[in-house]
Design a protein around this motif. Structure first.
Motif, short mmCIF file in Angstrom:
data_model
loop_
_atom_site.label_atom_id
_atom_site.label_comp_id
_atom_site.label_asym_id
_atom_site.label_seq_id
_atom_site.Cartn_x
_atom_site.Cartn_y
_atom_site.Cartn_z
N GLU A 1 66.15 34.76 32.47
CA GLU A 1 66.03 35.32 31.13
C GLU A 1 64.61 35.22 30.59
O GLU A 1 64.29 35.84 29.56
N ALA A 2 63.76 34.47 31.27
CA ALA A 2 62.35 34.34 30.87
C ALA A 2 61.47 35.34 31.60
O ALA A 2 60.24 35.29 31.47
N VAL A 3 62.06 36.27 32.36
CA VAL A 3 61.30 37.23 33.17
C VAL A 3 61.68 38.64 32.75
O VAL A 3 62.87 38.97 32.63
N TRP B 1 50.02 34.82 19.20
CA TRP B 1 50.50 34.85 20.59
C TRP B 1 49.30 35.03 21.52
O TRP B 1 48.47 35.91 21.30
N LEU B 2 49.23 34.20 22.54
CA LEU B 2 48.21 34.37 23.58
C LEU B 2 48.84 35.13 24.73
O LEU B 2 49.79 34.65 25.36
N LEU C 1 52.79 31.39 24.67
CA LEU C 1 51.98 31.94 25.76
C LEU C 1 52.83 32.96 26.51
O LEU C 1 53.96 32.67 26.93
N ILE C 2 52.29 34.15 26.69
CA ILE C 2 52.95 35.22 27.44
C ILE C 2 52.09 35.53 28.65
O ILE C 2 50.89 35.79 28.52
N TYR D 1 55.41 42.17 36.10
CA TYR D 1 56.40 41.39 35.36
C TYR D 1 55.70 40.45 34.40
O TYR D 1 54.51 40.17 34.53
N MET D 2 56.46 39.99 33.41
CA MET D 2 55.93 39.04 32.45
C MET D 2 56.87 37.86 32.34
O MET D 2 58.07 37.97 32.59
#
Length: 361
Positions: free
Chosen positions: A76-78, A184-185, A212-213, A231-232
């Protein structure tokens, strides 16, 4: 400059070539930062066996699970995107606010400012120069963040076009300062995998600050830029907020199949990266022997100083070699050169020697 004017990029432009009466198959592209020893056979095999009839997996579930295992996070973090470029624009739309400030650490990739402008934001640059080794001034950066309280801070590390890589400590300090001021960085890691000491892991996986992203690309190191896959990684709530702006089926079945093949191919980068760095070192040395000033940092591509970047690009283009005019980066006296295979690098050197000899007459 028109804030909404499309960003200048490297790579071959078929429209430009048509105007000049040139053919792409007669040129060697040194303007794109792509591994010249790819794509790997594993990726080509995956594409050969792909059934293109069904719709792609909208959520990229299997790919997200694999990436989550690599980065030690939840699926879920991707968020997987149609290249890192799509993700840059999605983040700007999801987190940017009209009238808010976006701070860009420059010189760097032009899409950060462009995406921020499209989101209605005011864009401020803080620039480093060759005089300080293209190293961002951390103290100045921190003070600027405290003074401007930007909503978005765009940082590319390792950097395009300078190759400078900031330490995890520096990135973490910037992220903490951003968080203090509700910013946001956004950290672009597109070139991390091309580093000389690449380990296959990002040290930030084990120490990722809040707000952080991180954005990654799979196209540079595996030479599949035509497929568009990136991807992030961010907090799941940020991923969910960003994904709302992504069109359905944004990532094709071909891109997903290729990415799966890349991630399972553990030998390709281990074999090709040393060869790429050897080619880079030889090319940099030979360019210096011509009498050119070369800047290279933590990535295999390099900046080469010239009196007029646009003219140098044109002179090399008509001799069959394409380099990246860095005027759009705010560096009008530099071109960027991405090394290729030794035989191709030899053609560039021959062309540059001819240009250099004619300018010395």
């Amino acid at each position: 400059m028109d804030a909404y004017k499309p960003v200048v990029h490297g790579a071959l432009d078929e429209a430009e070539l048509a105007r000049l009466g040139l053919r792409a198959d007669h040129l060697i592209d040194f303007s794109s930062n792509i591994n010249p020893f790819g794509p790997p056979e594993s990726v080509l095999q995956a594409l050969r066996t792909l059934n293109p009839a069904p719709y792609p997996d909208r959520s990229c579930l299997h790919l997200r699970r694999h990436l989550a295992a690599i980065h030690h996070c939840q699926p879920e973090a991707v968020l997987v995107g149609n290249g890192a470029n799509e993700l840059i624009h999605l983040v700007a739309r999801a987190l940017g606010e009209p009238g808010a400030t976006a701070l860009v650490v420059a010189p760097t990739y032009g899409e950060y400012a462009y995406a921020s402008h499209l989101a209605g934001m005011r864009v401020i640059e803080i620039r480093s120069t060759v005089g300080n080794g293209f190293q961002p001034d951390l103290a100045e950066l921190l003070l600027t963040i405290e003074r401007l309280r930007p909503r978005l801070i765009w940082l590319c590390s390792p950097n395009n076009p300078t190759g400078v890589n900031l330490s995890v400590t520096t990135i973490t300090e910037l992220a903490h300062t951003c968080a203090l001021h509700q910013g946001w960085l956004i950290l672009d890691r597109a070139y991390l995998a091309l580093g000389r000491d690449e380990t296959g892991h990002d040290p930030l996986d084990h120490n990722s600050p809040s707000r952080l992203i991180r954005i990654y690309s799979l196209t540079k190191s595996y030479a599949v830029a035509g497929l568009r896959i990136g991807y992030m990684i961010a907090d799941p709530d940020v991923i969910a907020a960003t994904a709302r702006f992504q069109p359905a089926w944004s990532v094709s079945s071909a891109a997903q199949a290729a990415a799966a093949a890349m991630l399972h191919d553990t030998g390709f980068l281990a074999t090709t990266l040393p060869a790429l760095w050897d080619a880079s070192s030889e090319l940099a040395q030979n360019l210096r022997q011509i009498g050119l000033t070369v800047w290279r940092a933590h990535l295999p591509f390099m900046l080469v100083h010239c009196d007029n970047a646009a003219l140098t690009r044109q002179q090399l283009l008509v001799r069959g070699c394409v380099v990246r005019d860095c005027t759009s980066f705010g560096l009008p006296e530099w071109v960027r050169v991405a090394p290729r295979r030794p035989s191709e690098n030899a053609r560039l050197l021959a062309a540059w020697r001819d240009v250099h000899a004619r300018t010395q007459v």
